[in-house]
Design a protein around this motif. Structure first.
Motif, mmCIF file in Angstrom:
data_model
loop_
_atom_site.group_PDB
_atom_site.id
_atom_site.type_symbol
_atom_site.label_atom_id
_atom_site.label_comp_id
_atom_site.label_asym_id
_atom_site.label_seq_id
_atom_site.Cartn_x
_atom_site.Cartn_y
_atom_site.Cartn_z
ATOM 1 N N TYR A 142 3.593 1.555 -9.449
ATOM 2 C CA TYR A 142 2.861 2.235 -8.862
ATOM 3 C C TYR A 142 2.692 3.941 -9.953
ATOM 4 O O TYR A 142 3.284 4.065 -11.074
ATOM 5 C CB TYR A 142 3.370 2.692 -7.527
ATOM 6 C CG TYR A 142 5.233 3.229 -7.714
ATOM 7 C CD1 TYR A 142 5.509 4.422 -7.796
ATOM 8 C CD2 TYR A 142 5.820 2.671 -8.249
ATOM 9 C CE1 TYR A 142 6.231 4.869 -7.930
ATOM 10 C CE2 TYR A 142 6.696 2.681 -8.493
ATOM 11 C CZ TYR A 142 7.617 4.286 -7.954
ATOM 12 O OH TYR A 142 8.769 4.915 -8.364
ATOM 13 N N ARG A 143 2.059 4.524 -9.423
ATOM 14 C CA ARG A 143 2.056 5.853 -9.980
ATOM 15 C C ARG A 143 2.641 7.639 -9.176
ATOM 16 O O ARG A 143 2.185 7.400 -8.231
ATOM 17 C CB ARG A 143 -0.149 6.539 -9.894
ATOM 18 C CG ARG A 143 -0.271 7.595 -10.022
ATOM 19 C CD ARG A 143 -0.376 8.085 -12.115
ATOM 20 N NE ARG A 143 -0.149 9.621 -11.306
ATOM 21 C CZ ARG A 143 0.146 10.591 -12.684
ATOM 22 N NH1 ARG A 143 1.088 10.342 -13.700
ATOM 23 N NH2 ARG A 143 -0.074 11.714 -12.962
ATOM 24 N N GLN B 64 1.178 -1.748 -6.992
ATOM 25 C CA GLN B 64 0.819 -3.347 -7.368
ATOM 26 C C GLN B 64 1.372 -4.299 -7.692
ATOM 27 O O GLN B 64 2.324 -3.897 -8.173
ATOM 28 C CB GLN B 64 -0.480 -3.284 -8.658
ATOM 29 C CG GLN B 64 -1.507 -2.719 -8.312
ATOM 30 C CD GLN B 64 -2.512 -2.786 -9.441
ATOM 31 O OE1 GLN B 64 -2.645 -3.380 -10.389
ATOM 32 N NE2 GLN B 64 -2.928 -1.634 -10.127
ATOM 33 N N THR C 135 -3.473 5.903 -12.844
ATOM 34 C CA THR C 135 -4.589 4.175 -12.535
ATOM 35 C C THR C 135 -3.658 3.351 -12.890
ATOM 36 O O THR C 135 -5.044 2.261 -13.923
ATOM 37 C CB THR C 135 -5.656 5.074 -12.311
ATOM 38 O OG1 THR C 135 -6.068 5.415 -13.697
ATOM 39 C CG2 THR C 135 -5.833 6.050 -11.579
ATOM 40 N N CYS D 13 -3.450 0.997 -18.244
ATOM 41 C CA CYS D 13 -3.279 2.182 -16.943
ATOM 42 C C CYS D 13 -4.016 3.131 -18.334
ATOM 43 O O CYS D 13 -4.374 3.528 -19.357
ATOM 44 C CB CYS D 13 -1.896 2.909 -16.998
ATOM 45 S SG CYS D 13 -1.188 3.805 -18.568
ATOM 46 N N HIS E 17 -9.983 4.963 -15.356
ATOM 47 C CA HIS E 17 -9.712 4.199 -14.191
ATOM 48 C C HIS E 17 -9.620 3.493 -14.581
ATOM 49 O O HIS E 17 -10.294 2.389 -14.045
ATOM 50 C CB HIS E 17 -10.857 4.809 -13.209
ATOM 51 C CG HIS E 17 -10.213 5.975 -12.670
ATOM 52 N ND1 HIS E 17 -11.767 6.521 -13.023
ATOM 53 C CD2 HIS E 17 -10.325 6.510 -11.639
ATOM 54 C CE1 HIS E 17 -11.217 7.527 -12.348
ATOM 55 N NE2 HIS E 17 -10.121 7.888 -11.178
ATOM 56 N N ALA F 41 -9.119 -1.036 -15.065
ATOM 57 C CA ALA F 41 -8.590 -1.616 -14.289
ATOM 58 C C ALA F 41 -8.287 -3.616 -14.579
ATOM 59 O O ALA F 41 -9.211 -3.586 -15.342
ATOM 60 C CB ALA F 41 -9.261 -2.129 -13.034
ATOM 61 N N SER G 206 -3.046 -0.414 -13.476
ATOM 62 C CA SER G 206 -3.858 -1.817 -13.172
ATOM 63 C C SER G 206 -3.380 -2.750 -14.142
ATOM 64 O O SER G 206 -2.792 -3.082 -15.130
ATOM 65 C CB SER G 206 -5.918 -1.889 -13.547
ATOM 66 O OG SER G 206 -5.814 -3.209 -13.330
ATOM 67 N N TYR H 183 0.956 -1.404 -0.192
ATOM 68 C CA TYR H 183 0.109 0.060 -0.282
ATOM 69 C C TYR H 183 0.910 0.968 -0.083
ATOM 70 O O TYR H 183 1.758 1.746 0.300
ATOM 71 C CB TYR H 183 -0.741 -0.107 1.123
ATOM 72 C CG TYR H 183 -0.462 -0.070 2.664
ATOM 73 C CD1 TYR H 183 -0.086 1.649 3.321
ATOM 74 C CD2 TYR H 183 -0.218 -1.514 3.157
ATOM 75 C CE1 TYR H 183 0.437 0.952 4.481
ATOM 76 C CE2 TYR H 183 1.213 -1.930 4.230
ATOM 77 C CZ TYR H 183 1.076 0.007 5.004
ATOM 78 O OH TYR H 183 2.028 -0.538 6.392
ATOM 79 N N ASN I 116 1.370 6.702 -5.519
ATOM 80 C CA ASN I 116 -0.708 5.576 -5.108
ATOM 81 C C ASN I 116 -0.658 4.566 -6.499
ATOM 82 O O ASN I 116 -0.479 4.074 -7.492
ATOM 83 C CB ASN I 116 -1.835 6.628 -6.721
ATOM 84 C CG ASN I 116 -2.461 7.755 -6.100
ATOM 85 O OD1 ASN I 116 -2.309 7.670 -4.610
ATOM 86 N ND2 ASN I 116 -2.173 8.962 -6.658
ATOM 87 N N ALA I 117 -1.703 3.579 -5.997
ATOM 88 C CA ALA I 117 -2.045 2.826 -7.060
ATOM 89 C C ALA I 117 -1.154 1.309 -6.665
ATOM 90 O O ALA I 117 -0.442 0.725 -7.837
ATOM 91 C CB ALA I 117 -2.666 2.777 -7.765
#
Length: 181
Positions: A60-61, A51, A94, A105, A139, A141, A96, A10, A48-49
């Motif tokens: 990540y962002r 993974q 964003t 993204c 967004h 995903a 994924s 996270y 952000n985000a």
């Protein structure tokens, strides 16, 4: 969660101090990366985000310095970063990642003009469009199997959630806003 199903990856956003990427497992927090620079409120910093990707990276962002989707090599066995951070998609947003490492993204833009999802090769070249352009598409995903992409977009001046099937090439609206009923 990382593939072990017990370790949470996270980002932490602080009002005072710098943003970090962290792990949480068995009651213990571990800082993986601390974004250097000026802290809030003078200059917002955002990670952000995050993974995990099966390619052995954390995706990540980053919204400080060179903005976009970034990656850093990561070892699942040691839960440690193993290399340098690098830019994957400039102005990407964003991210994924599917279970095979496929990344989707959004390309950051201020406009509500129609936007198009595209497949991008590992070397950063756009390969082919995905679905159709839609106003305010945002967004995205991707499903773990890479077959479906969920996203939101404007339809009749209302924000709706859609799913695009990459095999059948069919998009399906999942929501129906009260303004379109």
């Amino acid at each position: 969660f990382l593939p072990d199903g017990r370790t949470l990856l996270y980002s932490v956003h602080r009002l005072q101090g710098v943003d970090t990427l962290e792990l949480y497992k068995d009651g213990t927090r571990k800082v993986l990366f601390r974004l250097e620079g000026v802290a809030r409120p003078q200059n917002p910093q955002l990670l952000n985000a995050p993974q995990y990707s099966s390619t052995g990276h954390i995706i990540y962002r980053r919204e400080q310095g060179i903005e976009g989707v970034w990656a850093v090599p990561f070892s699942l066995s040691s839960n440690e970063l193993t290399g340098e951070h690098f830019l994957v998609v400039a102005t990407g947003d964003t991210p994924s990642v599917s279970s095979d490492g496929t990344l989707v993204c959004k390309m950051a833009t201020e406009s509500q003009a129609p936007r198009q999802l595209v497949w991008v090769s590992l070397d950063g070249k756009s390969e082919e469009p995905v679905g159709q352009a839609q106003a305010g598409l945002s967004h995205p995903a991707i499903s773990p199997d890479g077959r479906r992409i969920a996203y939101d977009a404007l339809e009749d001046n209302a924000r709706e959630i859609w799913v695009y099937d990459t095999i059948t090439k069919v998009r399906t609206r999942l929501t129906l806003s009260s303004s379109t009923r």
